[in-house]
Design an enzyme around this catalytic site. Structure first.
Site, PDB file in Angstrom:
ATOM      1  N   HIS A  77       0.846  -1.198   0.000  1.00 13.60           N
ATOM      2  CA  HIS A  77       0.000   0.000   0.000  1.00 13.60           C
ATOM      3  C   HIS A  77       0.875   1.239   0.000  1.00 13.60           C
ATOM      4  O   HIS A  77       1.972   1.251   0.566  1.00 13.60           O
ATOM      5  CB  HIS A  77      -1.003  -0.011   1.155  1.00 13.60           C
ATOM      6  CG  HIS A  77      -0.426  -0.058   2.532  1.00 13.60           C
ATOM      7  ND1 HIS A  77       0.048   1.053   3.177  1.00 13.60           N
ATOM      8  CD2 HIS A  77      -0.245  -1.085   3.405  1.00 13.60           C
ATOM      9  CE1 HIS A  77       0.476   0.714   4.381  1.00 13.60           C
ATOM     10  NE2 HIS A  77       0.326  -0.587   4.543  1.00 13.60           N
ATOM     11  N   ASP A  79      -0.154   4.275   1.060  1.00 12.73           N
ATOM     12  CA  ASP A  79      -0.501   5.263   2.080  1.00 12.73           C
ATOM     13  C   ASP A  79       0.207   4.952   3.394  1.00 12.73           C
ATOM     14  O   ASP A  79       0.646   3.827   3.635  1.00 12.73           O
ATOM     15  CB  ASP A  79      -2.025   5.330   2.298  1.00 12.73           C
ATOM     16  CG  ASP A  79      -2.632   3.976   2.680  1.00 12.73           C
ATOM     17  OD1 ASP A  79      -2.174   2.949   2.156  1.00 12.73           O
ATOM     18  OD2 ASP A  79      -3.556   3.954   3.516  1.00 12.73           O
ATOM     19  N   ASP A 109       6.265   0.247   7.042  1.00 12.47           N
ATOM     20  CA  ASP A 109       4.835   0.064   6.715  1.00 12.47           C
ATOM     21  C   ASP A 109       4.399   1.132   5.737  1.00 12.47           C
ATOM     22  O   ASP A 109       3.793   2.112   6.137  1.00 12.47           O
ATOM     23  CB  ASP A 109       4.019   0.134   8.021  1.00 12.47           C
ATOM     24  CG  ASP A 109       2.569  -0.191   7.806  1.00 12.47           C
ATOM     25  OD1 ASP A 109       2.245  -0.784   6.774  1.00 12.47           O
ATOM     26  OD2 ASP A 109       1.748   0.154   8.663  1.00 12.47           O
ATOM     27  N   GLU A 141      -5.133   1.698   2.306  1.00  9.61           N
ATOM     28  CA  GLU A 141      -5.146   0.464   3.099  1.00  9.61           C
ATOM     29  C   GLU A 141      -5.359   0.779   4.576  1.00  9.61           C
ATOM     30  O   GLU A 141      -5.994   0.018   5.304  1.00  9.61           O
ATOM     31  CB  GLU A 141      -3.825  -0.295   2.910  1.00  9.61           C
ATOM     32  CG  GLU A 141      -3.810  -1.694   3.527  1.00  9.61           C
ATOM     33  CD  GLU A 141      -3.382  -1.732   4.991  1.00  9.61           C
ATOM     34  OE1 GLU A 141      -3.622  -2.755   5.649  1.00  9.61           O
ATOM     35  OE2 GLU A 141      -2.811  -0.734   5.492  1.00  9.61           O
ATOM     36  N   GLU A 142      -4.814   1.904   5.010  1.00  9.00           N
ATOM     37  CA  GLU A 142      -4.847   2.235   6.440  1.00  9.00           C
ATOM     38  C   GLU A 142      -6.226   2.705   6.903  1.00  9.00           C
ATOM     39  O   GLU A 142      -6.449   2.849   8.110  1.00  9.00           O
ATOM     40  CB  GLU A 142      -3.808   3.311   6.766  1.00  9.00           C
ATOM     41  CG  GLU A 142      -2.359   2.908   6.484  1.00  9.00           C
ATOM     42  CD  GLU A 142      -1.811   1.875   7.476  1.00  9.00           C
ATOM     43  OE1 GLU A 142      -2.564   1.422   8.356  1.00  9.00           O
ATOM     44  OE2 GLU A 142      -0.628   1.533   7.359  1.00  9.00           O
ATOM     45  N   GLU A 166       3.778  -6.349   3.896  1.00  9.27           N
ATOM     46  CA  GLU A 166       3.541  -5.719   5.209  1.00  9.27           C
ATOM     47  C   GLU A 166       4.599  -6.215   6.198  1.00  9.27           C
ATOM     48  O   GLU A 166       5.164  -7.298   6.022  1.00  9.27           O
ATOM     49  CB  GLU A 166       2.159  -6.122   5.745  1.00  9.27           C
ATOM     50  CG  GLU A 166       0.986  -5.554   4.979  1.00  9.27           C
ATOM     51  CD  GLU A 166       0.620  -4.131   5.404  1.00  9.27           C
ATOM     52  OE1 GLU A 166       1.392  -3.508   6.155  1.00  9.27           O
ATOM     53  OE2 GLU A 166      -0.441  -3.661   4.951  1.00  9.27           O
ATOM     54  N   HIS A 353       3.277   2.408  12.498  1.00  9.96           N
ATOM     55  CA  HIS A 353       2.373   3.344  13.176  1.00  9.96           C
ATOM     56  C   HIS A 353       3.022   3.974  14.412  1.00  9.96           C
ATOM     57  O   HIS A 353       2.328   4.441  15.303  1.00  9.96           O
ATOM     58  CB  HIS A 353       1.048   2.670  13.583  1.00  9.96           C
ATOM     59  CG  HIS A 353       0.331   2.008  12.440  1.00  9.96           C
ATOM     60  ND1 HIS A 353      -0.937   1.527  12.537  1.00  9.96           N
ATOM     61  CD2 HIS A 353       0.705   1.761  11.166  1.00  9.96           C
ATOM     62  CE1 HIS A 353      -1.313   1.000  11.380  1.00  9.96           C
ATOM     63  NE2 HIS A 353      -0.326   1.126  10.538  1.00  9.96           N
TER      64      HIS A 353
HETATM   65 ZN   LIG Z   1       0.645  -1.554   6.354  1.00 12.20          ZN
END
Ligand SMILES: [Zn+2]
Length: 381
Positions: A77, A79, A109, A141-142, A166, A353
């Protein structure tokens, strides 16, 4: 013709381009700059590129080298989650090398994985490809998984196998639980506390609802068990409740938020249906309105067969048994399109994150090497 950037240059440019996705519109950003950057590189390398619009300012990229049926998707992803500038010691948008790590938002990520996938593809000439290699970059995706959902809607891309990079610490993952977050709202009737017959107490009704939820949880846990998960049973968490305003007022409305984590094989729609039915059953016949509403669309659980050729190959190449993780991914959507899908990437989920997100410098080369082997096995040999 411009020079193809090196792997580190690709990582730098991907990290430098903000692509936060967030349910809060004030923080949400377009991912188109990242998609165009990737498309430019991949065009220059002879990939056939297609930009697939997802929503305003959002798109997926499907870049294909080689033709025909079968083949391999390497997916990531584009984003990232929002970041808290005050808690970062490094510039989130500047790839910074320190302590044998590369810091930056999206290193782990997972924008850096896309650069590694491109790098791995360079080991083979375009004419070497007997089956297609597809580099897939997705949007949102997030937040909403709208990128992956658009792929399913259009039934593209087509391949036999897929790897999503991931952060799994280089270990193959073939299963994860699903995620449902639902709001349960009970509306009764407020009134003065001195005379209970004047109202319908929503807090008391919620008490019955919670009792039923705990009973349902016990039953689900007795009926479903998968020892390959660290928490081998499905879970229901009561996470948030609000109701009423004063001790001397009959509570007119109450809202509860719950989180359900089903095992593979438990469909989200079935769970939502059962939730509604069970709760409806325990409420008194008159005076209360019950609503159950999704707080987001949910992520299905996923399980790719242990005997899939992709799983076997990944276990052999990494030396790790394919396992499970406790977070959701786009894997169920790719599986739904008929691709055996694994989650396998160089980052660590602990860094995702988080402020000062990084990727270990020592992980980069082995990842490119590993991806080359997958490409060789599924597209070249
Ligand atoms: Zn991710």
């Amino acid at each position: 013709m411009t020079r193809q950037p090196t792997l580190i240059e690709m990582m730098q440019q991907l990290i430098a381009m903000p692509s936060v996705s967030c349910v809060n519109p004030a923080l949400d950003q377009s991912n188109l700059p990242v998609i165009h950057l990737l498309a430019n590189w991949l065009d220059g390398l002879g990939f056939n590129t297609e930009i697939m619009p997802v929503s305003t300012g959002k798109a997926n990229l499907i870049a294909t080298r080689g033709q025909g049926a079968g083949g391999l998707v390497l997916a990531g992803h584009t984003d990232t989650v929002p970041y808290d500038d005050n808690r970062w010691h490094h510039d989130p948008f500047k790839l910074t090398e320190a302590n044998n790590r590369f810091y930056g938002l999206g290193t782990s990520d997972m924008k850096a994985f896309l650069a590694m996938a491109i790098e791995a593809s360079l080991a083979f000439k375009p004419e070497d490809y007997k089956k297609p290699l597809i580099i897939l970059a997705t949007a949102d995706e997030e937040t909403t998984m709208d990128g992956a959902k658009t792929l399913v809607k259009l039934s593209r891309p087509k391949a036999r196998f897929a790897i999503i990079g991931e952060p799994t610490g280089m270990k193959p993952i073939r299963m994860h639980k699903g995620i449902l977050m639902e709001s349960i709202r009970i509306t009764g009737l407020a009134g003065h506390s001195s005379d209970p017959t004047l109202g319908h107490n929503a807090l008391e009704a919620m008490h019955k609802v919670i009792g039923e939820l705990l009973l349902w949880r016990d039953q689900l846990q007795q009926q479903n068990n998968n020892p390959l998960f660290e928490v081998p049973v499905p879970t229901i968490n009561l996470g948030h409740i609000h109701g009423g305003d004063n001790p001397n007022r009959i509570c007119g409305a109450c809202e509860l938020h719950i989180d359900i984590r089903p095992l593979p094989g438990m469909a989200l729609d079935d769970l939502r249906h059962e939730l509604k039915q069970r709760l409806q059953k325990v409420l008194p016949e008159t005076g209360f309105k019950l609503e159950t509403l999704p707080l987001f669309s949910g992520i299905p659980a996923v399980e790719t067969a242990a005997d899939s050729e992709l799983v076997k190959t990944a276990e052999q190449l990494t030396g790790h048994r394919a396992g499970s993780v406790a977070f959701g991914t786009e894997a169920p959507y790719l599986n739904q399109m008929g691709m055996d899908t694994l989650v396998l990437g160089p980052g660590n989920i602990d860094q995702a994150h988080q402020p000062d997100e990084y990727i270990d410098a020592d992980r980069i080369k082995p990842t490119v090497e590993l991806l080359r082997k997958f490409i060789y096995q599924f597209c070249i040999a």
